[in-house]
Design an enzyme around this catalytic site. Structure first.
Site, PDB file in Angstrom:
ATOM      1  N   LYS B  79       0.867  -1.178   0.000  1.00 33.79           N
ATOM      2  CA  LYS B  79       0.000   0.000   0.000  1.00 33.79           C
ATOM      3  C   LYS B  79       0.905   1.229   0.000  1.00 33.79           C
ATOM      4  O   LYS B  79       1.955   1.223   0.668  1.00 33.79           O
ATOM      5  CB  LYS B  79      -0.846  -0.025   1.279  1.00 33.79           C
ATOM      6  CG  LYS B  79      -1.884   1.074   1.398  1.00 33.79           C
ATOM      7  CD  LYS B  79      -2.631   0.902   2.730  1.00 33.79           C
ATOM      8  CE  LYS B  79      -3.859   1.790   2.824  1.00 33.79           C
ATOM      9  NZ  LYS B  79      -4.608   1.563   4.083  1.00 33.79           N
ATOM     10  N   SER B 154      -9.581   1.165   3.177  1.00 33.77           N
ATOM     11  CA  SER B 154      -8.799   2.039   2.339  1.00 33.77           C
ATOM     12  C   SER B 154      -7.697   1.335   1.544  1.00 33.77           C
ATOM     13  O   SER B 154      -7.198   1.876   0.567  1.00 33.77           O
ATOM     14  CB  SER B 154      -8.163   3.126   3.213  1.00 33.77           C
ATOM     15  OG  SER B 154      -7.217   2.559   4.107  1.00 33.77           O
ATOM     16  N   SER B 178      -9.586  -1.343   7.291  1.00 38.10           N
ATOM     17  CA  SER B 178      -9.044  -1.099   5.943  1.00 38.10           C
ATOM     18  C   SER B 178      -8.291  -2.253   5.303  1.00 38.10           C
ATOM     19  O   SER B 178      -7.908  -2.168   4.140  1.00 38.10           O
ATOM     20  CB  SER B 178      -8.123   0.128   5.964  1.00 38.10           C
ATOM     21  OG  SER B 178      -8.884   1.297   6.070  1.00 38.10           O
TER      22      SER B 178
END
Lengths: 98, 460
Positions: B79, B154, B178
């Site tokens: 990420k 997310s 997330s």
């Protein structure tokens, strides 16, 4: 009753956080925040006689041994700075002489 | 051949393929699936360099190379919240559009030292603020099962990276769900470890008392292998502890009534009930438990989290690195303002202090529940994936998507998102939560479930 965040309060909060927002953004954000604050009202009714929790590890005073270790080189620390001078970060003047 | 870690390593060590072929395979997939917008940066050259070095080691040492590189040939994506030395790291925000870190996160270093090969940095909601991937300043990530739907957030790009077969595994962060929620929406495993189990050194901070580094994988065994390599103290993140335990008997599964309410889509509920039947059929003892304060979790979370966000995002001054604060998007502004408000004089007692007390209440209820059961089972998301744009204009509606995942963050306990079942084209699943440092038990229960259902991961 719906909680109101006045535009004045919103502007003050933005200023405190060093942010700005257009008039249009203010119109959008103010009612959205009011709705979120309104949702929090479920906590109001609740009477809790417990200490607060700010972390869940239970760890306290985590220190390393006090000895000199290598740290980031100056050029690495300044690598992403847009304005530098003689190995320092250069900023706008914060304090002015009277 | 490019499926699980063990399958790939077997092919490499038997000489059927080289590490370079593994990189070739995943880069080709990334090109084919470019429209999903899962990657913000693809590190083609670095990946080939690392693979070539590993191929040399394989030819010199043969099987013994695994002693030095237990995760040899494992292709990983991060990420874009994990600092990667020399590789742009944006946090999904224009503020860090051209930020090149001069050091790497602990988990990045540990991954590479163990043999993992970085293939790129994945898209995410800016600053990890969101449950859909739509808040990225670089455009939304698309759900690989249906491109008109969100993949969850997310850690949107990381989930898609694994689900679409663009990497073996991926790292995400889980502050309020997330990792677990996008894993659920994409049909893969997503682990949110115990708070303090995995280092956050070199990770862009969102809410420091809640943030956890998590792992995505298509295969359960891969998740465990990766977690074992990155976990533990590093002398840099002061919240870290080493821990873990077994119980030496079949775990008892708890069903918390409050997670099976009428606010949850019946399709989702029905599927979790089916999973429960599988467990019962496998001889698991199942017990109902009460977690009555679950209903306050969203309020607690959306007070504590923005408070910490407002503090963490204060460091972005545009002077030492990054662009000016003018570049913050609307969601970051909303959270900073909300956090500033709940911490401000006159409102602190009513909001932040109250929320921190209710947080204790929620933690106590989990502790009580874990006296009679070993793991808890629940849905992950109250709904199946929603359409792109469906919730983006209504922040409160978006925040409510986190209702079943935030309690684990509030209490700092581990949770694992497990894929199971389908609804139309979408995957479904459930989460297992356990007491602190019970990851081994979660893996054991999920592994048993995988065997009982004969589950096989197939990339989209």
């Amino acid at each position: 009753m719906e909680k109101k965040i006045s535009k004045e309060l919103l502007k003050k909060l933005l200023a405190m956080a060093h942010l700005s927002a257009s008039q249009e953004d203010l119109e959008v954000i103010a009612p959205q925040l009011a709705k979120v604050l309104d949702y929090f009202s479920d906590l109001e009714q609740l009477n809790v006689d417990l200490p607060g929790t700010s972390q869940t590890t239970g760890l306290q005073n985590v220190f390393r041994e006090d000895k000199i270790e290598s740290s980031m080189a100056t050029e690495d620390a300044l690598y992403n700075s847009k304005s530098t001078l003689n190995g320092f970060v250069k900023t706008d003047i914060v304090l002015q002489k009277k | 051949m490019f499926g699980s870690i063990s399958e790939t390593q077997k092919a490499i060590l038997s000489g059927d393929i080289k590490c370079v072929d593994v990189v070739d395979h995943f880069l080709q997939k990334i090109d084919e699936k470019k429209h999903l917008n899962a990657f913000l940066t693809v590190t083609r050259e670095q990946a080939y360099d690392a693979a070539k070095k590993q191929d040399k080691l394989v030819s010199s040492y043969g099987r013994a190379v695994l002693e030095r590189l237990p995760l040899l040939g494992v292709v990983v994506s991060y990420k874009d919240l994990f600092l990667t030395k020399g590789v742009r790291t944006t946090a999904g925000s224009r503020v860090l559009e051209s930020y090149i870190p001069t050091y790497s996160a602990t988990i990045v270093e540990r991954s590479h030292t163990s043999g993992m090969i970085m293939i790129g940095k994945t898209n995410c909601d800016a600053w990890a603020h969101g449950a859909s991937g739509e808040n990225s300043d670089f455009g939304p990530t698309l759900n690989p099962h249906n491109n008109e739907f969100v993949p969850g957030g997310s850690s949107s790009g990381s989930a898609v990276s694994v689900a679409a077969g663009l990497s073996h595994v991926s790292f995400g962060t889980d502050t309020g769900g997330s990792v677990r929620q996008p894993a659920n929406f994409c049909g893969i495993y997503g682990l949110k470890p115990t708070y303090g189990a995995v280092s956050r050194y070199g990770v862009v901070a969102m809410a420091s008392s809640l943030d956890c580094v998590g792992v995505f994988s298509g295969y359960l065994g891969d998740c465990k292998k990766v977690f074992d390599v990155v976990r533990g103290t590093d002398g840099r993140d002061a919240t870290l502890k080493n821990g873990g335990f077994h119980i030496g008997r079949k775990p008892v599964i708890g069903v918390p009534d409050e997670y099976f309410s009428e606010d949850v889509d019946p399709v989702v509920l029905e599927n979790v009930m089916q999973a429960l039947e599988v467990f019962k059929g496998g001889g698991y003892k199942v017990k109902r438990v009460k977690l009555p304060s679950t209903k306050y979790a969203i309020s607690v979370y959306y007070i504590v989290q923005p408070a910490e966000v407002s503090s963490n995002l204060a460091r972005y001054d545009g002077i030492r690195f990054g662009e000016s604060r003018e570049m913050f998007g609307l969601e970051a502004k909303r959270r900073i303002v909300l956090g500033t408000f709940v911490l401000s004089s006159g409102y602190y007692d009513e909001y932040y202090k109250k929320a921190s007390k209710v947080r204790t209440l929620i933690i106590n209820e989990f502790d009580e529940a874990f006296k009679s059961v070993d793991v808890l089972i629940s849905p992950v998301s109250p709904s199946t994936p929603f359409r792109i744009g469906e919730k983006s204009a209504d922040p409160l509606k978006m925040y409510l998507s986190d209702i079943l995942t935030v309690p684990a963050n509030i209490a700092g306990i581990p949770a694992l998102s497990v894929p199971f079942g389908r609804y139309k084209e979408f995957p479904l699943g459930f989460q297992l939560m356990g007491p602190k440092f019970s990851e081994e038990i979660l893996f054991e229960v999920a592994g048993d479930f995988e065997r009982m259902t004969d589950y096989k991961f197939i990339p989209v």
